[in-house]
Design a protein around this motif. Structure first.
Motif, PDB file in Angstrom:
ATOM      1  N   ASP A  26     -30.778   4.602  -2.031  1.00 54.96           N
ATOM      2  CA  ASP A  26     -31.474   4.328  -1.118  1.00 54.96           C
ATOM      3  C   ASP A  26     -32.238   3.135  -0.868  1.00 54.96           C
ATOM      4  N   GLY A  27     -31.438   2.252  -1.797  1.00 55.25           N
ATOM      5  CA  GLY A  27     -32.119   1.269  -2.157  1.00 55.25           C
ATOM      6  C   GLY A  27     -33.421   0.997  -2.773  1.00 55.25           C
ATOM      7  N   ARG A  28     -33.682   2.244  -3.418  1.00 55.75           N
ATOM      8  CA  ARG A  28     -35.028   2.217  -3.980  1.00 55.75           C
ATOM      9  C   ARG A  28     -34.341   2.992  -5.519  1.00 55.75           C
ATOM     10  N   ALA A  29     -34.292   3.813  -5.166  1.00 58.76           N
ATOM     11  CA  ALA A  29     -33.659   4.672  -6.511  1.00 58.76           C
ATOM     12  C   ALA A  29     -31.900   5.682  -6.466  1.00 58.76           C
ATOM     13  N   ILE A  30     -31.340   5.302  -7.420  1.00 63.97           N
ATOM     14  CA  ILE A  30     -30.715   5.663  -7.826  1.00 63.97           C
ATOM     15  C   ILE A  30     -30.213   7.315  -8.393  1.00 63.97           C
ATOM     16  N   LEU A  31     -29.816   8.139  -7.778  1.00 58.52           N
ATOM     17  CA  LEU A  31     -28.899   9.594  -7.850  1.00 58.52           C
ATOM     18  C   LEU A  31     -28.290   9.202  -8.255  1.00 58.52           C
ATOM     19  N   VAL A  32     -27.364  10.857  -9.386  1.00 57.84           N
ATOM     20  CA  VAL A  32     -26.680  10.878  -9.684  1.00 57.84           C
ATOM     21  C   VAL A  32     -26.200  11.985 -10.011  1.00 57.84           C
ATOM     22  N   PHE A  33     -25.653  12.832  -9.584  1.00 57.62           N
ATOM     23  CA  PHE A  33     -24.920  14.553 -10.022  1.00 57.62           C
ATOM     24  C   PHE A  33     -23.730  13.930 -10.447  1.00 57.62           C
ATOM     25  N   LYS A  34     -23.052  14.726 -11.209  1.00 62.63           N
ATOM     26  CA  LYS A  34     -21.413  14.903 -12.156  1.00 62.63           C
ATOM     27  C   LYS A  34     -21.740  16.457 -12.994  1.00 62.63           C
ATOM     28  N   GLU A  35     -20.300  16.396 -12.359  1.00 62.67           N
ATOM     29  CA  GLU A  35     -20.218  17.883 -13.174  1.00 62.67           C
ATOM     30  C   GLU A  35     -18.691  17.833 -13.738  1.00 62.67           C
ATOM     31  N   LEU A  36     -18.625  18.543 -15.003  1.00 62.11           N
ATOM     32  CA  LEU A  36     -17.001  18.956 -15.632  1.00 62.11           C
ATOM     33  C   LEU A  36     -16.334  19.672 -14.369  1.00 62.11           C
ATOM     34  N   GLY A  37     -15.011  19.854 -13.876  1.00 64.35           N
ATOM     35  CA  GLY A  37     -14.372  20.307 -12.556  1.00 64.35           C
ATOM     36  C   GLY A  37     -13.394  19.138 -11.906  1.00 64.35           C
ATOM     37  N   LEU A  38     -12.489  19.847 -11.144  1.00 62.50           N
ATOM     38  CA  LEU A  38     -12.017  19.100 -10.339  1.00 62.50           C
ATOM     39  C   LEU A  38     -13.457  18.769  -8.505  1.00 62.50           C
ATOM     40  N   VAL A  39     -13.257  17.928  -7.917  1.00 64.85           N
ATOM     41  CA  VAL A  39     -13.642  16.931  -6.874  1.00 64.85           C
ATOM     42  C   VAL A  39     -14.159  18.458  -6.000  1.00 64.85           C
ATOM     43  N   SER A  40     -13.594  18.832  -5.957  1.00 63.71           N
ATOM     44  CA  SER A  40     -13.580  20.511  -5.031  1.00 63.71           C
ATOM     45  C   SER A  40     -14.399  21.534  -5.429  1.00 63.71           C
ATOM     46  N   GLN A  41     -14.632  21.656  -7.047  1.00 66.39           N
ATOM     47  CA  GLN A  41     -14.956  22.422  -7.929  1.00 66.39           C
ATOM     48  C   GLN A  41     -16.597  22.005  -7.543  1.00 66.39           C
ATOM     49  N   VAL A  42     -16.981  20.583  -7.800  1.00 67.42           N
ATOM     50  CA  VAL A  42     -18.045  19.761  -8.285  1.00 67.42           C
ATOM     51  C   VAL A  42     -19.052  19.761  -7.266  1.00 67.42           C
ATOM     52  N   GLY A  81     -35.915   1.708 -17.100  1.00 65.90           N
ATOM     53  CA  GLY A  81     -36.776   1.646 -17.601  1.00 65.90           C
ATOM     54  C   GLY A  81     -37.486   1.439 -15.394  1.00 65.90           C
ATOM     55  N   ARG A  82     -37.269   0.298 -15.575  1.00 62.59           N
ATOM     56  CA  ARG A  82     -38.060  -0.274 -14.155  1.00 62.59           C
ATOM     57  C   ARG A  82     -36.944   0.189 -13.088  1.00 62.59           C
ATOM     58  N   ARG A  83     -35.513  -0.729 -13.242  1.00 60.66           N
ATOM     59  CA  ARG A  83     -34.160  -0.657 -12.430  1.00 60.66           C
ATOM     60  C   ARG A  83     -33.305   0.442 -13.579  1.00 60.66           C
ATOM     61  N   GLY A  84     -32.197   0.826 -12.576  1.00 64.67           N
ATOM     62  CA  GLY A  84     -31.141   1.372 -13.156  1.00 64.67           C
ATOM     63  C   GLY A  84     -30.004   0.852 -13.147  1.00 64.67           C
ATOM     64  N   LEU A  85     -28.508   1.557 -13.689  1.00 65.63           N
ATOM     65  CA  LEU A  85     -27.271   1.415 -13.228  1.00 65.63           C
ATOM     66  C   LEU A  85     -26.354   1.843 -13.151  1.00 65.63           C
TER      67      LEU A  85
END
Ligand code: SF4
Length: 451
Positions: A26-42, A81-85
Motif C-alpha cells: 500500500d506504499g508503506r508495507a509489503i504483505l505476502v500470502f502464500k500457501e501450497l496448492g493451486l491458485v484456487s485452493q490458496v 528491518g526498515r525496508r522489505g522486498l
C-alpha cells in the motif's frame, strides 16, 4: 491489485501447481500470502480482501530447485528491518551452490530464488534498484524475476532471455507476465518483451528501464514452444498454437504412418495433431478424454505423483479407438513412463495399432534452466536408440520431429533458442559439478529418484 494478480496467476496455473502466492504493497508495507496448492485452493474472497495495495506481484511454483515446502513457496520476502522486498522467480540458476557458499548462506528456504532475495536484501539500504544492479550481474543461468519494494515493481530477465517475460499496459499502469495469455486475461495490451539483460521498473512516474548486463545472444527455451507455454500465448511474435500446428504438418512429412485416425494427447498435442492430420490427409479425432481438473503430469514433483496423475487424467474412449490404427501425437518424451502408460491404455481400449509421433527430437541432455529434468538418468532417450525407446513405450512405430524442422516451425532462427536438451549445446556454461535440484538441502535418504 490482489484480484488482478490472482487472475494473472490463474492464467499461468499450468506453469506451476505446487504453490501460489501474492504480495502487495500500500506504499508503506509489503504483505505476502502464500500457501501450497493451486491458485484456487490458496486464495479465496477473504484472503484476497486482506491483500490491500496498489502494487503487487504473484507466483505459481513448479520446483526445479528445492523441495515443495511452504518456505520454498513464493513470493520470497526479505527485510533489512526498515525496508522489505518480495521476489518471484521463473527459471533456474546454475551457480546457486557457488553463490550460497560465497554468501555463507543458511536460509530457511532451499531455493535459488530465496538465495537471490537474501543477496538483494543485503543491499536494501541503498534501495532495491541499486541492489538489483549489484546482484543480477552475479547470477548465472535462467531467471525472469518480478520483484517489488514498498513503492516500485521491478522485472528483470537473464542476459540470454531463457524464460519469457512480457510487459503489458493496463488502463492505469503496467504489468508483467511470463506469458502474453495472462496479459490478455487481465485486460492488458502487450507492449513488448522484457529484453535479455534488462531491468524494468514501474512506479508512480511510469515505466523506466536499465541494462544490468549485455546480452551475448538470445536463447529462449525451445521447450516453451513445444510444451510449456499456453497455445494462446505469443512467443517471438508467433502464436504458440500456429507453431504447434506447423510442427504437426512437418512431422507428417517426416514420419508418415499407415493409419486410420490421428488423435492428440491432450492438451498440448491438439494443434500438432490437427496439423499432422491435415498434411497426411487423415481424419482427426479425440481418442483420450482429459479430466481438466487434474494438473499437468510432467510438472508434478515426484514420479509416484506423476504416475497417479496420468491415470486420473487421461481416459481412452473405446468407441473412438477400437479397431483403429492410430497416429498418436504428443509434444515430447522425457522420462517415457507417462507415454508408456498412455500407449498401454489405448491398447487396452482396443486400438489396432499405436503409431506415436512426437513434435520434438529425443530429449537426451538434462535441463539446468528451469524444466525439471536435471539428470541424465531420468531421460529415456539418453542411452536408448529410437527403436529401443519405441520398444520401452510399447508403440508399433515411433517418429520424432527433427530439430531443424522444429525450429523452422517456430518462425525464428535457430540461434535465438536454447536447444540444449536436444543437442547438448548449453548457452550458459554449466559447472563441472552439475547443479542438482536439491543443491541447497541434504538429499534425504529414500527420496524417490525418477524411473
Ligand atoms: S535445455 Fe531444453 S528445456 Fe532447458 S531451457 Fe534449454 S531448451 Fe528449454
Amino acid at each position: 491489485m490482489a484480484r488482478l494478480t490472482y487472475f494473472g496467476l490463474f492464467a499461468l496455473q499450468h506453469r506451476g501447481q505446487e504453490s501460489a502466492g501474492i504480495s502487495v504493497s500500500d506504499g508503506r508495507a509489503i504483505l505476502v500470502f502464500k500457501e501450497l496448492g493451486l491458485v484456487s485452493q490458496v486464495f479465496n474472497e477473504a484472503t484476497l480482501a486482506t491483500l490491500q495495495g496498489e502494487l503487487g506481484i504473484g507466483h505459481t511454483r513448479y520446483s526445479t530447485t528445492g523441495s515443495n515446502t511452504w518456505d520454498n513457496a513464493q513470493p520470497a520476502f526479505k527485510t533489512d528491518g526498515r525496508r522489505g522486498l518480495a521476489l518471484g522467480h521463473n527459471g533456474n540458476l546454475v551457480n546457486t551452490a557457488e553463490l550460497a557458499e560465497r554468501a555463507g548462506w543458511r536460509g530457511g528456504a532451499t531455493t535459488d530464488s530465496d538465495l537471490v532475495a537474501t543477496l538483494l536484501a543485503e543491499h536494501l539500504g541503498e534501495g532495491l534498484e541499486v541492489a538489483a544492479m549489484r546482484v543480477l550481474p552475479t547470477l548465472e543461468g535462467a531467471f525472469s524475476f518480478v520483484m517489488m519494494d514498498e513503492r516500485t515493481v521491478f522485472a528483470a530477465r537473464d542476459p540470454h532471455g531463457l524464460r519469457p517475460l512480457s510487459i503489458g499496459k493496463l488502463p492505469g499502469g503496467f504489468c508483467f507476465a511470463s506469458e502474453t495469455a495472462a496479459l490478455d486475461i487481465v485486460g492488458a495490451t502487450f507492449v513488448r518483451d522484457v529484453e535479455p539483460g534488462e531491468l524494468v521498473m514501474v512506479d508512480d512516474e511510469g515505466l523506466r528501464s536499465r541494462r544490468f548486463a549485455e546480452s551475448p545472444r538470445r536463447a529462449l527455451c525451445l521447450f516453451e514452444f513445444v510444451y510449456l507455454a499456453r497455445a494462446d500465448s505469443r512467443l517471438y511474435g508467433r502464436t504458440v498454437l500456429s507453431a504447434r500446428r506447423e510442427m504437426g504438418r512437418r512431422l507428417a512429412l517426416q514420419a508418415p504412418a499407415d493409419a486410420d485416425l490421428v488423435i492428440p494427447i491432450p492438451d498440448t498435442g491438439h494443434a500438432a495433431a490437427q496439423g499432422y492430420a491435415e498434411e497426411a490427409g487423415l481424419p482427426y479425432g479425440e481418442g483420450l478424454m482429459k479430466n481438466r481438473y487434474v494438473g499437468r503430469t510432467f510438472i508434478e514433483p515426484t514420479p509416484s505423483l506423476r504416475s497417479r496423475g496420468v491415470k486420473l487424467k487421461l481416459n481412452p474412449m473405446p468407441e473412438a479407438v477400437r479397431g483403429r490404427r492410430l497416429v498418436v501425437v504428443d509434444d515430447s518424451i522425457v522420462r517415457g513412463t507417462t507415454t508408456r502408460q498412455i500407449v498401454q491404455t489405448l491398447r487396452e481400449a482396443g486400438a489396432a495399432a499405436v503409431h506415436l509421433r512426437v513434435t520434438s527430437p529425443p530429449v537426451r541432455w538434462p535441463c539446468f534452466y528451469g524444466i525439471d529434468m536435471s539428470t541424465r538418468k531420468e531421460l529415456v532417450a539418453t542411452d536408448l536408440t529410437v527403436d529401443e525407446v519405441r520398444e520401452f513405450i510399447g508403440a508399433d512405430s515411433l517418429g520424432y520431429l527433427e530439430l531443424e524442422a522444429l525450429v523452422e516451425a517456430t518462425g525464428s532462427p535457430a540461434d535465438s533458442f536454447c536447444r540444449a536438451c536436444f543437442d547438448g549445446k548449453y548457452p550458459v556454461p554449466v559447472p563441472e559439478r552439475e547443479p542438482t535440484k536439491f543443491a541447497l538441502e541434504e538429499e534425504p535418504a529414500g527420496r524417490p529418484s525418477p524411473p
